[in-house]
Write a protein that holds these residues in place. Structure first.
Motif, short mmCIF file in Angstrom:
data_model
loop_
_atom_site.label_atom_id
_atom_site.label_comp_id
_atom_site.label_asym_id
_atom_site.label_seq_id
_atom_site.Cartn_x
_atom_site.Cartn_y
_atom_site.Cartn_z
N VAL A 147 0.68 3.73 4.43
CA VAL A 147 -0.75 3.66 4.46
C VAL A 147 -1.13 2.43 5.26
CG1 VAL A 147 -2.88 3.34 2.99
CG2 VAL A 147 -0.83 4.70 2.21
N PHE A 148 -1.91 2.44 6.32
CA PHE A 148 -2.37 1.44 7.04
C PHE A 148 -3.88 1.62 7.56
CE2 PHE A 148 -0.97 4.42 10.16
CZ PHE A 148 -1.64 4.31 11.35
N PRO A 149 -4.63 0.34 7.42
CA PRO A 149 -5.79 0.39 7.86
C PRO A 149 -5.90 -0.03 9.56
CG PRO A 149 -5.69 -1.28 6.30
CD PRO A 149 -4.28 -0.77 6.62
N SER A 169 2.84 10.65 5.70
CA SER A 169 4.03 10.84 4.75
C SER A 169 4.84 11.81 5.66
CB SER A 169 3.03 11.76 3.77
OG SER A 169 2.71 13.03 3.88
N SER A 170 6.32 11.77 5.25
CA SER A 170 7.37 12.59 5.97
C SER A 170 8.37 12.59 4.88
CB SER A 170 7.68 11.94 7.29
OG SER A 170 8.11 10.47 7.28
N LEU A 194 0.86 -1.10 -0.04
CA LEU A 194 -0.12 -0.14 0.05
C LEU A 194 1.11 1.23 -0.05
CD1 LEU A 194 -2.89 -0.95 2.45
CD2 LEU A 194 -3.17 -0.63 0.11
N ASP A 195 2.00 1.33 0.74
CA ASP A 195 2.98 2.38 0.60
C ASP A 195 3.44 2.79 -0.79
OD1 ASP A 195 2.74 1.98 3.45
OD2 ASP A 195 4.70 1.28 3.70
N LEU A 223 0.78 7.11 -6.74
CA LEU A 223 -0.47 7.91 -7.20
C LEU A 223 0.16 9.46 -6.81
CD1 LEU A 223 -3.61 5.85 -5.59
CD2 LEU A 223 -3.12 6.64 -8.13
N LEU A 224 1.02 9.70 -5.71
CA LEU A 224 1.28 10.78 -5.36
C LEU A 224 2.31 11.44 -6.50
CD1 LEU A 224 1.36 13.20 -3.28
CD2 LEU A 224 3.29 12.06 -2.20
#
Length: 788
Positions: free
Chosen positions: A550-552, A738-739, A438-439, A445-446
């Protein structure tokens, strides 16, 4: 497509017998049908302008007023108290000569009826505007509604009873008020108190008092003058100075992304997913053009939100300039721009005035995928110009893309309804490390490869090789809720309305005579290719530095939070504060995006989530205070956060007012040490919630796997975090963190772990209290849920 047929619609040759004229009736029919579509759109716009122009009345109400006036006159009574007679005396001489006395009276009565009708419309609109200017309802506690609000609610319902069009409420929305300068300064000092030492706070207080008593009042007078003249005293300056005048890359720094479903990919056929996605987006555009979308409202209420941001959703691009960029919008576009393996195509999506079926669009997309032609010299990475610094792109555009084939091809991209990238990668929750992937999905997409998106377009849709999808949106024209609304509709329409055949293809038939997608032609000189390489290097360095996670969060969701009688947004925001405190051993200036769309042309306001109350709770929790004391402090922090959010929504925020005062000071050529310091403060924790606005589109009971992942954005500060979250259903919250890798003090994965632990620790604290652990309705008002 019509312009392609015009070239062959008729041909003629000169022969000894005369001129031989040959007409292509099929081509002429195509042109005719395209023209019919254009005229239908014009008629629809005129009709909608009339309907929304008289809202909250209806055009047919004129007939009732006219009949009422004529009926009263028939009964030998003058409802106009002599005005009809005066109107009759001032009728043109031609009417006096051509009409009888009775006819003149009839015309005068109709003129009076029209004037009376227009006066009633203005009165109704004024009353609705006054009602929508009342915001005290938002601050009332659950179950303690004042008598004023009890009267106000049915009045708003009464004046909103007619079915509105998308823009019907625009002229009835109130203008954003300018807060008193002493109130803004006082709120600012309160917001920074937990972040400063006593000595630093005294210095800032002295600066603030000096500003308030001297320069501030002068700047405030100019700002109030603007507020009287402009529709919204913030939005135009915010769009220009925060977005369009930024000279750095908009990729990562400004643009944001939206993701596909978390667990489900409706089809693995790339062309089919593109066909349904493009169709759904164009159906949404049709609804926007026809104003068939229902106006957005504050959840749980009838209070409308400003819809102005929808106007530039499609057919819009951001064009670069040396000093400032410009947003360009076209009324219509019959094609989309497509990128695949370094090549650009114009794909016509209308034929003879009708929208192509999803199956036909899939067929055309497959033609692009199967096209073996290579990219032209300099074409493959041309999109990097939109990803790098703005000034070089503006210079290249003016010098090399203002004429010839380059201009025609660039026009095809910029005038397209939107941009589509057919990505040759596979993304999503897949493989041996589904959650870890997911990361990379978020990073793709970014920023993608930094050249395979057109970052200037209002939004770019990405369709991956395995059928996964997503979008990248440019920020200057609209904020996240507007794009989220569009993307929700697209995903739901794709999966539940359009659907797929058993073998994963789009439904429908294909017209065999569809022309090939048009390949765009470029002539890229060496100077442009050199700048493309330079822009790509800048963009690549920026992209490589972004650490996305990204994490659920599945342990619990808003259902369990509400059982503790706590606002879900306040719960998450305080959890983020606790996570940051544990991660960095201190507090920081925190940005939470709130909307001001209760006002006309409203955009956003900042909620300064780091408050004295939240800091007091975190210090008590970390120092081992009793659970009862921690719960008490958490309750105070939660109520404070909700109050800050409501104040931001109702125009009593801090940052937009100070920003506009700063802009005025620049226009006047005066310096303010106070404003300069305020606007230079870094937002090390920037947060936003992706709203779920159309739950009616998703049947999570019967289709629980169709869960949205939401979207995210890059970090605002080099040494800070960007956190986006979406509350999905009752039992899940998805986080996007994000960082920057270049900062040794930040780590997105580490911060994600801290967020999860903070959420669980606070829930354990609240669940230990028998008063809040029992099932009960949430204290947070539905109308104050997070909207951005």
């Amino acid at each position: 497509m019509a312009e392609a047929h015009q070239a062959v619609a008729f041909q003629f040759t000169i022969t000894p017998e005369g001129i031989d004229l040959q007409l292509s009736y099929q081509a002429l029919n195509q042109i005719y049908l395209s023209g019919v579509r254009s005229w239908k759109k014009r008629v629809s716009r005129v009709r909608n302008s009339l309907i929304k122009g008289v809202y909250p009345a209806s055009p047919s109400s004129w007939l009732f007023v006219a009949i009422g006036i004529l009926a009263t006159m028939y009964m030998q009574s003058d409802p106009s108290m002599g005005l009809i007679t005066k109107i009759q005396q001032h009728l043109p001489l031609s009417l006096h000569m051509s009409l009888s006395t009775q006819g003149q009276t009839m015309v005068s009565a109709l003129v009076f009826s029209t004037l009376l009708w227009l006066s009633l419309i203005l009165a109704l609109r004024f009353c609705l505007k006054l009602l929508l200017s009342y915001h005290q309802w938002m601050f009332e506690k659950h179950g303690r509604i004042s008598n004023t609000t009890k009267v106000w609610v049915p009045l708003v319902r009464l004046l909103s009873s007619r079915k509105p069009l998308l823009y019907s409420y625009q002229s009835s929305l109130p203008h954003l008020p300018v807060p008193a300068i002493q109130d803004t300064v006082s709120r600012y000092l309160e917001s920074v108190r937990p972040l400063l030492t006593d000595l630093e706070f005294k210095r800032m207080t002295d600066l603030a008092n000096e500003f308030e008593s001297n320069l501030g009042n002068r700047l405030q007078r100019y700002l109030k003058l603007k507020a009287l003249w402009a529709t919204n005293y913030v939005s135009d300056w915010w769009e220009e100075y925060v977005y369009l005048r930024s000279r750095g890359p908009i990729m990562v720094n400004s643009n944001y992304y939206g993701m596909d479903f978390l667990y489900v990919t409706p089809t693995s056929v790339q062309a089919a997913r593109a066909g349904n996605t493009i169709t759904a987006l164009l159906l949404y555009r049709r609804k926007v053009n026809r104003e068939e979308l229902k106006p957005s409202r504050v959840p749980g209420t009838v209070i409308p939100l400003c819809a102005a941001q929808c106007e530039r959703m499609f057919n819009t691009t951001r064009t670069p300039g040396v000093e400032t960029d410009v947003l360009q919008h076209w009324l219509d576009s019959e094609f989309v721009a497509v990128y695949h393996r370094g090549r650009y195509f114009r794909l016509w999506v209308y034929r003879a005035g009708r929208l192509l079926s999803p199956r036909e669009i899939e067929y055309q997309i497959q033609r692009i995928l199967d096209d073996p032609s290579p990219a032209l010299p300099g074409e493959e990475k041309l999109g990097a110009l939109t990803a790098g610094d703005r000034i070089p792109w503006a210079q290249m555009r003016k010098q090399y893309f203002s004429s010839g084939v380059n201009k025609r091809s660039l026009d095809a991209i910029e005038r397209a309804a939107f941009f589509v990238t057919l990505d040759d990668e596979e993304q999503g929750m897949r493989g041996d490390d589904p959650e870890g992937n997911l990361d990379s999905y978020a990073k793709s997409l970014l920023h993608g490869k930094c050249y395979d998106r057109w970052f200037d377009k209002s939004f770019s849709v990405v369709i991956y090789k395995n059928g996964k999808s997503g979008l990248n949106a440019e920020h200057s024209w609209a904020d996240a809720p507007t794009v989220a609304h569009l993307w929700e509709y697209t995903l739901a329409t794709d999966a539940f309305q359009l659907g797929y055949t058993e073998d994963g293809h789009c439904k429908g038939e294909v017209e065999p005579s569809l022309p090939q997608p048009q390949r765009l032609v470029w002539n890229i000189p060496a100077e442009v290719q050199a700048q493309v390489s330079s822009s790509l290097a800048v963009a690549q360095a920026l992209a490589d530095d972004v650490d996305c996670h990204v994490f659920p969060f599945r342990e619990f969701g808003k259902g369990r939070i509400k059982k503790c009688r706590i606002s879900p947004d306040a719960f998450i925001q305080i959890s983020l504060q606790l996570a940051y405190y544990r991660d960095r051993s201190g507090f920081c200036l925190t940005y939470e995006a709130s909307m001001t769309r209760l006002f006309r042309e409203g955009r956003t306001e900042t909620v300064r989530s780091c408050s004295n109350e939240s800091c007091a709770f975190i210090k008590a929790l970390e120092s081992g205070e009793t659970e009862e004391e921690c719960r008490r402090l958490f309750q105070l922090a939660s109520e404070k956060h909700q109050n800050l959010y409501r104040m931001a929504m109702t125009g009593a925020g801090i940052d937009r007012h100070l920003f506009c005062l700063y802009v005025v000071s620049k226009y006047l050529g005066v310096e303010s040490p106070f404003l300069k310091e305020v606007l230079s403060e870094p937002w090390r924790l920037s947060t936003s919630q992706t709203p779920v606005q159309q739950m009616n589109l998703f049947d999570l009971k019967n289709h629980p796997d169709f869960i949205s992942l939401g979207g995210g954005f890059g970090p605002v500060a080099d040494d800070g975090y960007g956190v986006s979250y979406i509350i999905v259903g009752e039992d899940m919250v998805n986080f996007h963190v994000s960082s920057k890798y270049s900062c040794s003090q930040t780590d997105s994965h580490r911060f994600g772990i801290q967020i999860s632990k903070a959420m669980q620790d606070i829930m354990a604290l609240l669940s230990a209290d028998p008063k809040t652990s029992s099932s009960s309705k949430g204290r947070g008002h539905p109308q104050t849920k997070k909207l951005e």
